[in-house]
Design an enzyme around this catalytic site. Structure first.
Site, PDB file in Angstrom:
ATOM      1  N   GLU A   1      39.986  44.164  35.147  1.00 19.12           N
ATOM      2  CA  GLU A   1      40.082  43.204  36.238  1.00 19.12           C
ATOM      3  C   GLU A   1      40.952  42.040  35.816  1.00 19.12           C
ATOM      4  OE1 GLU A   1      36.569  42.089  38.298  1.00 19.12           O
ATOM      5  OE2 GLU A   1      35.506  43.961  37.829  1.00 19.12           O
TER       6      GLU A   1
ATOM      7  N   ASP B   1      54.845  36.208  26.799  1.00 16.71           N
ATOM      8  CA  ASP B   1      53.386  36.212  26.608  1.00 16.71           C
ATOM      9  C   ASP B   1      52.967  37.409  25.771  1.00 16.71           C
ATOM     10  OD1 ASP B   1      50.812  35.237  26.839  1.00 16.71           O
ATOM     11  OD2 ASP B   1      50.399  36.258  28.727  1.00 16.71           O
TER      12      ASP B   1
ATOM     13  N   ASN C   1      43.253  38.265  37.593  1.00 18.10           N
ATOM     14  CA  ASN C   1      43.129  37.136  38.507  1.00 18.10           C
ATOM     15  C   ASN C   1      43.238  37.541  39.970  1.00 18.10           C
ATOM     16  OD1 ASN C   1      42.741  35.086  36.649  1.00 18.10           O
ATOM     17  ND2 ASN C   1      44.912  34.853  36.247  1.00 18.10           N
ATOM     18  N   PHE C   2      44.009  38.591  40.254  1.00 25.45           N
ATOM     19  CA  PHE C   2      44.329  38.903  41.635  1.00 25.45           C
ATOM     20  C   PHE C   2      43.700  40.201  42.138  1.00 25.45           C
ATOM     21  CE2 PHE C   2      47.978  36.899  39.527  1.00 25.45           C
ATOM     22  CZ  PHE C   2      47.867  35.640  40.108  1.00 25.45           C
ATOM     23  N   GLY C   3      43.003  40.904  41.305  1.00 22.95           N
ATOM     24  CA  GLY C   3      42.408  42.162  41.728  1.00 22.95           C
ATOM     25  C   GLY C   3      42.021  43.011  40.524  1.00 22.95           C
TER      26      GLY C   3
END
Length: 451
Positions: free
Chosen positions: A30, A145, A32-34
């Site tokens: 999972e 990142d 942040n957006f889905g």
């Protein structure tokens, strides 16, 4: 636009969702957006991972540019050590990124369970990492990142670089030819990024690769501290403690990569001719197919992020890394200059709510407690006249929201004058209403988690 099929029975055990030709199964992770779910091509049986993004959440967090960037980046990357994007489908409410399925989990999990890897195994993984990252750089893509959590391991022990949500393309360079967005994960971030003066995406990615190599061979991070200020000081110095048992060749290479001066730091090309790196090195052999990634038109209809001129006056203030360090209790020196304890004058907490919602809810809470509320330049000023009590307090509090990134904010409640007890009551009620913790450790932990 993709047609989402009805849920159909899978034997007698329940229902499965079908999207286009893909049957969706269990949840793999999972974000942040889905969610990321396991998927299977119903025609061929081939496995995939599908990243399901909620459009409303993307819009609320003003993250459409990041999603578009990730899709645009993955569309041009076709390398055996980079997670492959096959197609992007969409409905009115969701985006479905059909990705290569990597079944070995994160490299982080491998190190966490096994500890440091043998030199030969670690070198092989590092060689693949450098192959993949240098390929991205040749394509004009800078990851920004790189960390163990964003390196996946397949069934054969090979690695796949993933999560290009913070990546940068040539068009993101400014006139000075440098990148200027402060991003990345604290333990892996290069010192020049923290300087906030612009940085080269290739050299900063190289630094992160050096951190990954160190962890692979030792089992722990070269720069680590729960105190962000101390952590960043260690990164700036670049003073890495090398275990005595670490092979000399690996030590020398790590030192050259973790050089705090980006101008003298070893380059990707130089890494590839390093003696330790070259042992049993076989460069990746692959052919870039001409096939294009199919993207539904509905994906392109994502709401655009507002430009600087379009942003509402209540837009949060951006802060750089040094200001962020200053927001940690460890570096808040104001207590040395005033008798009153810092915690009696200033409370900070993190939230993923939008700045507008945060300020509205704080204003509502203050109004309920009898404060007069003034809103100006994205800040709230809350005033309360305490006459009628034993003494006049004329309490004044400022609420301000700072943006860490487009999905994480720091809220500051600052007492500018007046008595402390009512101020603390307001802070406690705000924190309770927003269901957040007052702990400064929570702030640091949240920043580390979300970075």
């Amino acid at each position: 636009m993709v047609l989402v099929g009805r849920r159909k029975r899978s034997g007698e055990e329940g229902m499965q969702l079908q999207i286009g030709k893909y049957e969706i199964g269990r949840t793999l992770g999972e974000g942040n957006f889905g969610k990321v779910k396991y998927a299977k091509d119903v025609q061929t049986g081939h496995p995939f991972a599908v990243k399901i993004l909620e459009k409303t959440r993307i819009k609320n967090l003003n993250f459409s540019d990041q999603i578009k960037r990730e899709i645009a980046t993955l569309k041009i990357l076709k390398h055996p050590n980079v997670v492959r994007l096959h197609e992007v489908l969409a409905s009115k409410t969701k985006i479905y990124m059909i990705l290569e399925y990597v079944n070995g989990g994160e490299l982080f999990e491998t190190i966490a369970s096994k500890g440091k890897l043998p030199e030969s195994d670690g070198r092989k993984l590092f060689q693949q990492l450098i192959d993949g990252v240098s390929y991205c750089h040749d394509k004009g893509v800078y990851h920004r990142d790189l960390k163990l959590e964003n390196v996946l391991v397949d069934a054969k022990g090979g690695i796949k670089i993933s999560d290009f949500g913070l990546s940068a393309l040539p068009q993101h360079l400014r006139d000075d030819g440098l990148l200027h967005t402060t991003c990345g994960s604290p333990n892996y971030v290069a010192p020049e990024i923290l300087n906030n003066r612009g940085y080269d995406g290739a050299t900063s990615d190289t630094w992160s690769c050096g951190v990954i190599l160190y962890v692979i061979l030792t089992g722990y991070l070269p720069f680590d501290d729960r105190n962000l200020a101390v952590l960043y000081q260690k990164i700036f110095k670049g003073d890495v403690q090398m275990p005595k048992w670490l092979p000399s060749g690996a030590k020398n290479l790590i030192k050259r990569i973790l050089d705090p001066n980006p101008k003298t730091r070893i380059t990707m090309a130089e890494i590839k001719v390093d003696e330790w790196f070259n042992q049993d090195y076989t460069p990746a052999v692959f052919y870039e197919e001409d096939d294009d990634v199919h993207i539904d038109d509905e994906v392109i209809s994502l709401p655009e992020a507002p430009t600087d001129s379009e942003k509402v006056p209540e837009s949060p203030t951006h802060i750089n890394a040094f200001e962020l360090i200053g927001m940690s209790s460890c570096l808040d020196l104001s207590g040395f200059f005033e008798k009153e304890d810092v915690s009696e004058r200033k409370v900070r907490f993190t939230s993923t709510c939008s700045p507008r919602k945060l300020l509205e809810r704080i204003a509502d809470t203050a109004s309920q407690m009898g404060f007069g509320v003034q809103k100006k330049n994205g800040k709230l000023k809350m005033l309360q006249d305490c006459k009628g009590q034993r003494k006049t307090c004329n309490l004044s509090i400022i609420a301000e929201v700072f943006e860490i990134n487009t999905s994480l904010y720091v809220v500051e409640l600052r007492k500018t004058s007046g008595e402390c007890s009512v101020y603390r009551q307001l802070c406690d009620k705000v924190l309770k209403d927003l269901e957040v913790s007052r702990s400064q450790e929570n702030l640091a932990a949240k920043l580390l988690e979300e970075s």
